[in-house]
Structure formats: C-alpha cells, structure tokens
Design a protein around this motif. Structure first.
Motif, PDB file in Angstrom:
ATOM      1  N   VAL A  20       5.897 -12.412  -9.247  1.00 38.08           N
ATOM      2  CA  VAL A  20       5.162 -11.211  -8.847  1.00 38.08           C
ATOM      3  C   VAL A  20       4.325 -10.719 -10.023  1.00 38.08           C
ATOM      4  CG1 VAL A  20       5.449  -8.776  -8.263  1.00 38.08           C
ATOM      5  CG2 VAL A  20       6.775 -10.509  -7.066  1.00 38.08           C
TER       6      VAL A  20
ATOM      7  N   SER B  96       1.069   6.940  -1.566  1.00 38.21           N
ATOM      8  CA  SER B  96       0.631   5.923  -2.525  1.00 38.21           C
ATOM      9  C   SER B  96      -0.852   5.963  -2.837  1.00 38.21           C
ATOM     10  CB  SER B  96       0.952   4.530  -1.983  1.00 38.21           C
ATOM     11  OG  SER B  96       2.298   4.448  -1.655  1.00 38.21           O
TER      12      SER B  96
ATOM     13  N   VAL C 210       4.039 -11.620  -3.523  1.00 40.65           N
ATOM     14  CA  VAL C 210       3.050 -10.597  -3.182  1.00 40.65           C
ATOM     15  C   VAL C 210       2.057 -11.235  -2.222  1.00 40.65           C
ATOM     16  CG1 VAL C 210       1.305  -9.048  -4.060  1.00 40.65           C
ATOM     17  CG2 VAL C 210       3.274  -9.593  -5.465  1.00 40.65           C
TER      18      VAL C 210
ATOM     19  N   ILE D  36       5.553  -0.009  -2.498  1.00 37.48           N
ATOM     20  CA  ILE D  36       5.935  -1.395  -2.244  1.00 37.48           C
ATOM     21  C   ILE D  36       6.558  -1.451  -0.856  1.00 37.48           C
ATOM     22  CG2 ILE D  36       7.319  -3.358  -3.005  1.00 37.48           C
ATOM     23  CD1 ILE D  36       7.233  -2.324  -5.792  1.00 37.48           C
TER      24      ILE D  36
ATOM     25  N   MET E 197       1.541  -2.397  -2.419  1.00 39.89           N
ATOM     26  CA  MET E 197       1.779  -3.821  -2.600  1.00 39.89           C
ATOM     27  C   MET E 197       2.661  -4.291  -1.445  1.00 39.89           C
ATOM     28  SD  MET E 197       3.172  -5.733  -5.943  1.00 39.89           S
ATOM     29  CE  MET E 197       4.888  -5.331  -6.061  1.00 39.89           C
TER      30      MET E 197
ATOM     31  N   ILE F 127      -2.200  -6.731  -2.461  1.00 35.56           N
ATOM     32  CA  ILE F 127      -2.170  -5.442  -3.163  1.00 35.56           C
ATOM     33  C   ILE F 127      -3.509  -4.797  -2.895  1.00 35.56           C
ATOM     34  CG2 ILE F 127      -1.955  -4.205  -5.334  1.00 35.56           C
ATOM     35  CD1 ILE F 127      -0.593  -6.513  -6.542  1.00 35.56           C
TER      36      ILE F 127
ATOM     37  N   PHE G  27       1.715  -7.471 -11.077  1.00 30.17           N
ATOM     38  CA  PHE G  27       0.971  -6.246 -10.748  1.00 30.17           C
ATOM     39  C   PHE G  27       0.856  -5.373 -11.989  1.00 30.17           C
ATOM     40  CE2 PHE G  27       5.352  -5.000  -9.964  1.00 30.17           C
ATOM     41  CZ  PHE G  27       5.413  -3.715 -10.478  1.00 30.17           C
TER      42      PHE G  27
ATOM     43  N   LEU H 269       2.413   3.436  -6.900  1.00 29.48           N
ATOM     44  CA  LEU H 269       2.329   2.128  -6.262  1.00 29.48           C
ATOM     45  C   LEU H 269       3.398   2.060  -5.187  1.00 29.48           C
ATOM     46  CD1 LEU H 269       1.138  -0.795  -6.314  1.00 29.48           C
ATOM     47  CD2 LEU H 269       3.061  -1.387  -7.766  1.00 29.48           C
TER      48      LEU H 269
ATOM     49  N   ILE I  62       6.772   4.244  -8.731  1.00 26.75           N
ATOM     50  CA  ILE I  62       6.833   3.037  -7.906  1.00 26.75           C
ATOM     51  C   ILE I  62       7.657   3.434  -6.712  1.00 26.75           C
ATOM     52  CG2 ILE I  62       7.747   0.707  -7.694  1.00 26.75           C
ATOM     53  CD1 ILE I  62       7.061   0.202 -10.540  1.00 26.75           C
TER      54      ILE I  62
ATOM     55  N   LEU J 206       5.079  -7.114  -0.003  1.00 27.74           N
ATOM     56  CA  LEU J 206       5.875  -8.265  -0.413  1.00 27.74           C
ATOM     57  C   LEU J 206       6.328  -9.029   0.826  1.00 27.74           C
ATOM     58  CD1 LEU J 206       8.396  -7.059  -3.137  1.00 27.74           C
ATOM     59  CD2 LEU J 206       6.364  -8.433  -3.454  1.00 27.74           C
TER      60      LEU J 206
ATOM     61  N   LYS K 252      12.170  -6.161  -2.464  1.00 25.55           N
ATOM     62  CA  LYS K 252      11.644  -4.898  -2.990  1.00 25.55           C
ATOM     63  C   LYS K 252      12.584  -4.294  -4.023  1.00 25.55           C
ATOM     64  CE  LYS K 252      11.737  -2.834   1.030  1.00 25.55           C
ATOM     65  NZ  LYS K 252      12.084  -3.575   2.213  1.00 25.55           N
TER      66      LYS K 252
ATOM     67  N   ILE L   9       9.259   2.534  -3.230  1.00 21.02           N
ATOM     68  CA  ILE L   9       9.661   1.462  -2.330  1.00 21.02           C
ATOM     69  C   ILE L   9      10.069   2.068  -0.993  1.00 21.02           C
ATOM     70  CG2 ILE L   9      11.350  -0.366  -1.961  1.00 21.02           C
ATOM     71  CD1 ILE L   9      11.572  -0.547  -5.003  1.00 21.02           C
TER      72      ILE L   9
END
Lengths: 301, 328
Positions: free
Chosen positions: B39, B228, B239, B51, B232, B242, B41, B49, B215, B234, B59, B217
């Motif tokens: 990954v 956000s 990834v 996820i 990103m 993004i 980023f 960010l 970050i 997943l 994640k 999730i």
C-alpha cells in the motif's frame, strides 16, 4: 441532570467502581454472607479462643489423665470445654491451635498462588510467543512431578517442620493459578483497551500491572478462595500421614487423625470437635467462593 | 499535489500473517496471509484520509501496522521523514505521543477497572511522568470539557456512560497529548446514527481547531464522504483507488469503487428504487491465495486477459484521482 454552568466549581461526582457493584451483589447473597460470618467467627476463635481457657495445648491434666475415657469428656466443671485428647491434654486449646495452623496454611498457600501464579501467568500470556511456551512448559513439568512424593522427600530430608510444609505448599499451589491467569490474559490482551495502551506507548510491565492484572482479579480471587480449602485438606492429609505438623503443635488433620484412632473406645468428642470446625470452615469457604464468583461475574453487569 | 511535505508517507507497506494449515507439523512453513499487500499513500497535515473497503480487506491491519502494533513484512512508513518501521522500541515510543488511535468498540476500549480520569490521564502520565498531579488534573478536565463530558465526572467508571459518551472519552484520551495524527478505526460503527453524527462533528471541529490529520476507517460510505478530504479504497489488501472525496463519489474510477458507490443507500425511496445497484458476482477471494494480476479480476465485470497477467499500478487520472486498473 441539571445543567452545570460552572464545571470547575461543580462537585466531583463519585463513581461506582465494578468492585463496589460486586460488593453490593455479594451482600445480597445470603449464603455467602452467612459463610463470611462463619469464617470471621472461626478466625476470631483461632485468634482469641486461647484466652478463654486456663489450659495450654501441651499441658497434661494429670488429675484426669488416667481416666480420659470416662472423665475426660466435654465439661465446664473441669474447664475442658471440648474434653481431653487421648494423652490428657485439653482438646479446646488444641483445636484453637490447630485452627491457627490450618487457616494459616490455607491462607499462605492461597496468597502464594495469587501473587506468584497471577504475575507468572499474566506475563506468559501477555508477552506470548517463545517466552510463553517456555514458561508454560516449566509449569507443565512441575505439574508432572508427583508433588506428594516430592513433599514427603522434602519433609524427610530437611526434617519435619512447618516451614518445610509451607515451602512444599508454596511450590505447588501457584501452578494451577498460573494456567488460569494465562488463559484469562489471552482473552483480555486482545481487548481494545490493551491495544489503546500499547498504541499510547505504555511499557509492558505497566500494562500487565495496570490493565491485565486488575481485570484478572475477579477470577483469581474466586479461585483463591476455592483453593484455601484444598490447601487445608492437603495439609490435613500430610498430617494424617504423620508427616505434617509435629507435636506438641497440631492441626485439624492431625486432630482428626488422632480422634479417628480413638473412635472405637467411645470417645467421639475427640473426633467430633475438630471435624466440626474442619467441615464448617470448608463449607463456608466454598460458599464464600461461590458467592464471590457470582458477584464478580462480569456478565451480570 | 500541493507543495507541502506529507506528514505521513507510506510506501509499499506489506503486512503478512503466518497461518499454519490445519494439522501441520511444527516444521512446515506457514502459509502467508497477505492482509496488506503493497500500500502506498501520503497524508498531508490537516487532511482527513478516509479508508473504505469491505470486511477483511485490511483496513484495520493497515492502521495497526502504521502504529507498529502488528509487525510489517516490508515497506516504509515515513513520519516527518523518520522511518517508523526501522525505529527501535525507544525511538518508536517518542513518536507514539504524536499519533493516537480511536477504536471501534467504545466501551471495550476503556479499562473497566479504571476511572475515566485515570484513563484519560494515562497517555500524559506515560509520556510526561514529571507533570504534577494538579497539572494532570487540569489537562484532563480541559480535554474532557472539550469533548463534551462534564469534567466533574472524572471519578466515574466507563460502564456508567453510554456508548457515545465512551467514544468521547476515547477521543479525549487521544487528544490529551495534542497529537498530529489520530487514526480512527471505525469510530462510529458501534453507535446509533444520531450519536454518530455528534461524534463525527466533534471530530471535525477538533480537527479544524487543532489542525490534526485524521485517518478515518469506516465501512459506511456516507460517513466517510462527510468527513474526508480524500478517500482510499482498499480491496484485498491492495489500494484500488485514491481520490478526492467529491471526485470519488461523483465519478468513481475503479469498477470496484463504482460498485461500492452504487450500493450506498439514498435517503429517498423513489430515487433509491431507481438507482441501479451494481451487484458483484462471487465472494471475496481468500487473502491466503489471492488471484494473480489484478486482485479484483475474479469479480470484475470488465476483466480482460491482461488483468490476470500483471498487477495494475496506481496511475494518476487527473482531478487528484489515482486508479489501479488496466481497463479504465
């Protein structure tokens, strides 16, 4: 709740910890409370019972010694409340003293297992990996040795003394506890509050002491109270074999042994009184442990 | 990208777990479960960010690998220029106060035997053991006040609070060291929708106030969109896309993202009925044995021959959108 305008001056609210909740639950359990009272009474008996009699545990009542079977029964007149033992010593004083030894052995055994076993198991479980493997295999090996054999050897080689008995009990009592503590640790260490502590950078010993052990204690305390009677029985068995405490000291096991030997002469008080204390104490410990387990069970929350 | 240097820069991060097959001998080499597989980023200061991805796509593992709570197999995690993965324990400890984490289960993330005052003070006491008691108390009160917990509650225990309150306490614990990055691992998944909004808005307010990077999730795409700056996506430890948040929701690039976006419920029954959900065939392949080439090819409606042969690199498609796909 009313809105608090000035939070700085507002009175700090008292929280109720899980321990306080558990205590409240425990006191709602009548059997557990009753057995706690019994245990307190037995302890008081052990501590202060000696003050109520002019006799000591080793003095022989020469007046009655020749006729223990007919004259040595329990009586207030002779001040032998529980009667005499086969050698003409006051049984009351001997039961008081035996209770001291037996309770002490139970409590020392349980304490060693709580302190050593919990820390050992928590460390093995939390750190895991190879260290866990090594530490638990050591426990397995110690468990595989027939401890009774080792204890008898210890007592024979180093002489029979209470100290050796404590050493022997200390050696074996923590093994089970270490396994239980490790098992519990494995389930606690994946909880998010432990992860949070790791993420924050709290050191490993601190995590074990601050986060793991307090959450183990519920299980550990319950197991420890259940361990006390098994330690007492263990000591009784050793004393029954004649290897435990030595004359003139005595313990429940030794007294019961002595009393059982005299049963066919009709002097049942020699068996009855020590057996009574032994039984009520063990019952009380079991109920007390059960009560604690119910009170501390987190599922009740 | 802007000229600012990134706060966190992750390159080719791999987290593989050893899985012993059932009944294996101790000497057989374990299978590798590729939870996170290469990954990359960057995270800019002050940015959020998001996820997203389905369960088991890596994640949480990614977040934990950045925090060094699970060992990484390879790659680099540059934090302000230092590679976190090559630091020793002591070096890592120094950085831990700059990054904190918020967890999914609010109650489980608080030690039930400690008062919330002790819980919130713990990071402070760990990193600054010399701070006086009075100072600790003031800081704890300040930070609790900030997250909307009455500071006179410091002697209460976690079970005396609701889920939302517990999560606020978790946020307070993360904030007390004034970190630069907070990793939120599904912080609102366990909460009611109304409470979710409160917690999200609190996080956003705090972020603006303190200039934090987050970050975030989650598997709730609407929540991620709300909070956000960039998102990103997943899939099976890789990834797939993004992108700037707006761009991702308006014009998802990767077919997997398209499928995800099409499945977001629309709070209007009519529109929802007309909305066509792009259903994917088959189940998530096992990360023990991922498909060759593009990991998504087994479920992709557009898969071609090339997809089975080479892994598509993440390429820039303009508008701040990076997509890993051969076809699109």
């Amino acid at each position: 709740m009313t809105h608090v305008t000035n939070v700085e001056t507002a009175e700090v609210v008292k929280g109720r910890s899980l321990w306080q909740d558990a205590r409240a639950r425990f006191f709602r359990n009548k059997a557990a409370v009753a057995s706690m009272i019994v245990l307190i009474l037995v302890s008081l008996f052990a501590l202060f019972g000696g003050m109520l009699t002019p006799w000591s545990n080793e003095e022989i009542d020469w007046n009655l010694m020749g006729d223990v079977r007919t004259l040595g029964g329990p009586s207030f007149e002779t001040k032998h409340y529980f009667g005499l033992d086969p050698l003409g010593r006051d049984l009351y004083a001997r039961v008081v003293q035996g209770t001291q030894i037996s309770l002490m052995i139970g409590i020392v055994g349980a304490l060693i297992s709580v302190i050593v076993g919990t820390l050992y198991g928590a460390t093995a479980g939390f750190i895991g990996g190879r260290l866990d493997n090594i530490m638990m295999r050591i426990v397995d090996i110690l468990m595989a040795i027939p401890y009774m054999f080792v204890l008898i050897l210890l007592l024979v080689v180093f002489g029979r003394s209470i100290f050796m008995l404590f050493v022997g009990i200390g050696l074996i009592s923590w093994l089970d506890m270490a396994r239980i503590a490790r098992g519990q640790t494995l389930s606690i260490k994946n909880k998010e509050f432990v992860e949070a502590a790791i993420a924050t950078g709290v050191s490993t010993p601190k995590i074990i002491i601050r986060h793991i052990v307090p959450n183990l204690l519920g299980v550990v305390i319950v197991y420890a109270t259940l361990l006390v009677p098994s330690m007492i029985m263990f000591e009784s068995f050793i004393s029954f074999l004649g290897l435990g405490v030595q004359e003139p000291l005595t313990s429940w096991g030794a007294l019961i042994n002595e009393g059982a030997g005299q049963m066919r002469y009709g002097t049942l008080w020699m068996l009855g009184f020590p057996l009574f204390f032994f039984l009520i104490s063990l019952f009380a410990f079991f109920f007390f442990g059960d009560g604690l387990r119910d009170a501390l069970d987190p599922k009740d929350r | 990208m802007n000229a600012q240097s990134p706060l966190l820069s992750v390159r080719d991060l791999k987290v593989w777990f050893d899985i012993k097959p059932k009944g294996a001998m101790p000497w057989t080499s374990p299978d590798k479960l590729k939870a996170v597989d290469g990954v990359d980023f960057d995270l800019m200061p002050g940015e959020t960010l998001g996820i997203v991805g389905e369960s088991g796509c890596g994640k949480s593992t990614l977040a934990r690998a950045i925090m060094r709570m699970v060992p990484a197999e390879g790659g680099t995690v540059l934090w302000l220029g230092d590679d976190l993965l090559s630091l020793n324990k002591q070096g890592m400890r120094e950085h831990r106060k700059e990054m904190q984490m918020i967890f999914q289960d609010p109650l489980a993330s608080l030690n039930p035997r400690m008062t919330i005052g002790q819980i919130v003070a713990e990071p402070l006491k760990t990193h600054y053991p010399d701070v006086s008691k009075a100072e600790v108390k003031t800081r704890v009160r300040e930070v609790l006040d900030r997250v909307g917990i009455l500071p006179n509650m410091i002697n209460r225990y976690p079970h005396e609070f609701s889920g939302g309150q517990c999560q606020r306490i978790g946020i307070a614990r993360a904030l007390i060291l004034r970190p630069q990055l907070i990793i939120c691992d599904e912080p609102v998944s366990a909460l009611d929708v109304s409470i979710q909004a409160q917690v999200i808005n609190l996080l956003m307010d705090i972020q603006q106030e303190m200039g934090l990077s987050l970050i975030f999730i989650a598997h709730d795409l609407s929540v991620v969109k709300h909070i956000s700056t960039r998102v990103m996506v997943l899939y099976l430890g890789n990834v797939v896309e993004i992108s700037e948040a707006e761009q991702l929701y308006r014009a998802p690039g990767h077919p997997y993202t398209q499928a995800l976006i099409s499945a977001v419920p629309i709070p209007d029954p009519k529109a929802h009925a007309e909305n066509e959900v792009m259903l994917l065939d088959a189940d998530l392949p096992s990360p023990l044995n991922p498909p060759s080439g593009c990991v998504f090819r087994t479920r992709c409606p557009l898969a071609e021959k090339v997809c089975a042969e080479t892994k598509p690199p993440l390429t820039d498609r303009g508008n701040g959108q990076q997509v890993a796909c051969h076809v699109i």
